[in-house]
Design an enzyme around this catalytic site. Structure first.
Site, PDB file in Angstrom:
ATOM      1  N   ASP A   1     -16.915 -16.306   6.455  1.00 39.16           N
ATOM      2  CA  ASP A   1     -16.794 -16.600   5.022  1.00 39.16           C
ATOM      3  C   ASP A   1     -17.929 -17.454   4.456  1.00 39.16           C
ATOM      4  OD1 ASP A   1     -14.578 -15.069   4.307  1.00 39.16           O
ATOM      5  OD2 ASP A   1     -13.230 -16.488   5.291  1.00 39.16           O
TER       6      ASP A   1
ATOM      7  N   SER B   1      -0.875 -15.625   1.160  1.00 35.54           N
ATOM      8  CA  SER B   1      -0.411 -14.746   2.236  1.00 35.54           C
ATOM      9  C   SER B   1       1.100 -14.850   2.370  1.00 35.54           C
ATOM     10  CB  SER B   1      -1.136 -15.017   3.550  1.00 35.54           C
ATOM     11  OG  SER B   1      -1.116 -16.355   3.893  1.00 35.54           O
TER      12      SER B   1
ATOM     13  N   GLY C   1      -7.194   0.652  12.331  1.00 40.27           N
ATOM     14  CA  GLY C   1      -6.986  -0.329  11.272  1.00 40.27           C
ATOM     15  C   GLY C   1      -5.682  -1.079  11.494  1.00 40.27           C
TER      16      GLY C   1
ATOM     17  N   ARG D   1      -4.922  -7.474  -2.715  1.00 44.34           N
ATOM     18  CA  ARG D   1      -6.228  -8.144  -2.786  1.00 44.34           C
ATOM     19  C   ARG D   1      -7.268  -7.440  -1.938  1.00 44.34           C
ATOM     20  NH1 ARG D   1      -4.550 -12.760  -2.498  1.00 44.34           N
ATOM     21  NH2 ARG D   1      -5.178 -13.546  -0.473  1.00 44.34           N
TER      22      ARG D   1
ATOM     23  N   TRP E   1     -10.769  -6.514  -3.272  1.00 49.52           N
ATOM     24  CA  TRP E   1     -12.054  -6.818  -2.598  1.00 49.52           C
ATOM     25  C   TRP E   1     -12.847  -5.523  -2.430  1.00 49.52           C
ATOM     26  CZ3 TRP E   1     -12.649 -11.539  -3.485  1.00 49.52           C
ATOM     27  CH2 TRP E   1     -11.843 -12.583  -3.015  1.00 49.52           C
TER      28      TRP E   1
ATOM     29  N   ASP F   1     -12.607  -8.016   3.065  1.00 47.28           N
ATOM     30  CA  ASP F   1     -13.061  -9.155   2.260  1.00 47.28           C
ATOM     31  C   ASP F   1     -14.536  -9.467   2.482  1.00 47.28           C
ATOM     32  OD1 ASP F   1     -10.458  -9.091   3.374  1.00 47.28           O
ATOM     33  OD2 ASP F   1     -10.030 -11.146   2.850  1.00 47.28           O
TER      34      ASP F   1
ATOM     35  N   THR G   1      -3.209  -4.364   9.364  1.00 45.21           N
ATOM     36  CA  THR G   1      -3.176  -5.354   8.289  1.00 45.21           C
ATOM     37  C   THR G   1      -2.976  -6.738   8.876  1.00 45.21           C
ATOM     38  OG1 THR G   1      -2.402  -5.739   6.045  1.00 45.21           O
ATOM     39  CG2 THR G   1      -0.683  -5.505   7.731  1.00 45.21           C
TER      40      THR G   1
HETATM   41  N1  GLY Z   1     -10.272 -13.615   2.107  1.00 46.89           N
HETATM   42  C1  GLY Z   1      -8.946 -13.965   2.362  1.00 46.89           C
HETATM   43  C2  GLY Z   1      -8.020 -13.633   1.262  1.00 46.89           C
HETATM   44  O1  GLY Z   1      -8.353 -12.890   0.356  1.00 46.89           O
HETATM   45  O2  GLY Z   1      -6.890 -14.137   1.318  1.00 46.89           O
END
Ligand code: GLY
Length: 390
Positions: A103, A351, A221, A235, A239, A163, A223
């Site tokens: 990040d 989350s 893949g 989200r 992204w 992301d 999640t």
């Molecule tokens: N990049 C982590 C989120 O979108 O929660």
């Protein structure tokens, strides 16, 4: 892009954009003394952020909000506060405090690249180049991607996440600034790998995608923050929208325009009536699940970015959808009183733990710091010809 469902909706007006930015500026000006040597947390608790040190993946967004408010107001108090934070980002990268993850772009673009672009801040430049150096240490030749989380080569984390598309502009910026092409080459390669794998056949997206550690072949893949594996985390999809627009900005590969349209269309098709998604696109009108207002701002920024690269008819459509999204956010989700919250936008979800995903449970139906940042970015894009921090 099919916008018929929202044809009759009102767009945000210039006056409303100005009023919303004015409120955001006043709000940040009020709270900045409390959050200059500390940062607003990733999520609020009962709509109020607590202060945290500069040690989490989200702190760049608060500094980014301060820079956006400075751009709007030219208020020197804000500039000075942001400069204090840039110094903190330089110390963080020098001391390698919580930087072993991907990040670096979320952290260093809205804080230090912004500082350099807006004011020529040399500490910002130095910190951002060092952050780009840190980010490229996470690139795997085997698989050709930047590993998102965890110790390098840990089998449970031999994966990228969608992301990361927002972390790559830092590498393009570093290439431009230093003349070193390896930053750009890594970013190009990661984009190809990510876009070839995270977008599913129906143009929904995977949150995370694993590769075979021996061969580098795409594996599967999974999640982390979405409702379940085969759902579309709102989200993540947002992204993807902004990520495809940025991928086009930097690579000018025409395939990304169509992918952008398809990923965006999937998102639009799964929106509830007020254009602000539930936290996973599985849920829609009538659901009692929480919203993720931050996705709406991120998607609006992506639409406004992509509008720069397409013909005027398409551009008008993209801008119109973004303005309708922002109308909804400003009218029904934005904080309207300085005492009701120290954030800007309510009803976001960081989350949300379910029996089918692997994330921690936090920041559900709260303000989220990136939601506030991208809300301001979208308003700023509508207000002026904005020079990206990304
Ligand atoms: N990049 C982590 C989120 O979108 O929660």
């Amino acid at each position: 892009m099919n916008n018929e469902r929202f044809e009759s909706y009102s767009e945000i007006t210039e006056k409303e954009i100005g009023q919303a930015l004015d409120f955001a500026y006043q709000h940040i000006r009020k709270y900045v003394p409390e959050f200059t040597t500390s940062f607003q947390n990733a999520y609020s608790e009962n709509n109020f952020y607590k202060p945290i040190p500069n040690n989490y993946w989200t702190t760049g967004f608060w500094t980014g909000e301060i820079w956006l408010a400075y751009e709007y107001s030219q208020d020197e108090v804000l500039k000075k506060a942001a400069e204090v934070q840039v110094q903190s980002f330089l110390e963080r990268i020098d001391q390698k405090i919580e930087v072993d993850h991907h990040d670096m772009g979320f952290l260093y673009s809205p804080s230090c690249v912004a500082a350099y672009k807006l004011t020529g801040n040399q500490k910002g430049w130095e910190a951002a180049v060092k952050a780009a150096d840190q980010l490229i240490t996470r690139f795997h030749d085997v698989g050709q991607f930047i590993q998102a989380w965890g110790p390098m080569n840990a089998p449970e984390n031999y994966r990228l996440i969608i992301d990361c598309l927002l972390n790559l502009p830092l590498l393009y910026w570093a290439s431009e600034e230093t003349g070193e092409t390896h930053y750009k080459e890594i970013a190009d390669q990661h984009i190809h790998t990510a876009i070839n794998n995270v977008i599913r056949e129906d143009y929904s997206t995977w949150h995370t995608f694993f590769f075979d550690m021996e061969t580098g072949q795409p594996d599967h893949g999974e999640t982390c923050q979405g409702y379940k594996n085969d759902s579309a985390w709102a989200r993540g999809q947002a992204w993807g929208i902004y990520g495809c627009a940025l991928a086009y900005k930097y690579l000018k590969d025409d395939r990304y325009i169509q992918l952008f349209e398809n990923v965006t269309q999937y998102y639009l098709n799964h929106l509830p009536k007020d254009l602000v998604p539930y936290w996973d696109l599985t849920f829609t009108d009538g659901s009692s699940e929480p919203r993720d207002s931050s996705s709406a701002s991120i998607a609006a920024c992506g639409l406004l970015e992509m509008a720069k690269y397409v013909d005027s008819k398409k551009a008008k459509t993209y801008q119109s959808i973004a303005k309708k999204m922002m109308k909804s956010l400003v009218s029904h989700y934005a904080v309207t009183d300085h005492e009701m919250s120290n954030g800007l936008v309510l009803h976001s979800t960081y989350s949300n733990r379910t029996p089918y995903n692997t994330c921690d449970h936090k920041g559900v139906d709260e303000c989220n710091i990136w939601g506030d940042y991208f809300y301001m970015e979208a308003l700023t894009r509508l207000y002026t010809d904005w020079n990206l921090y990304w």
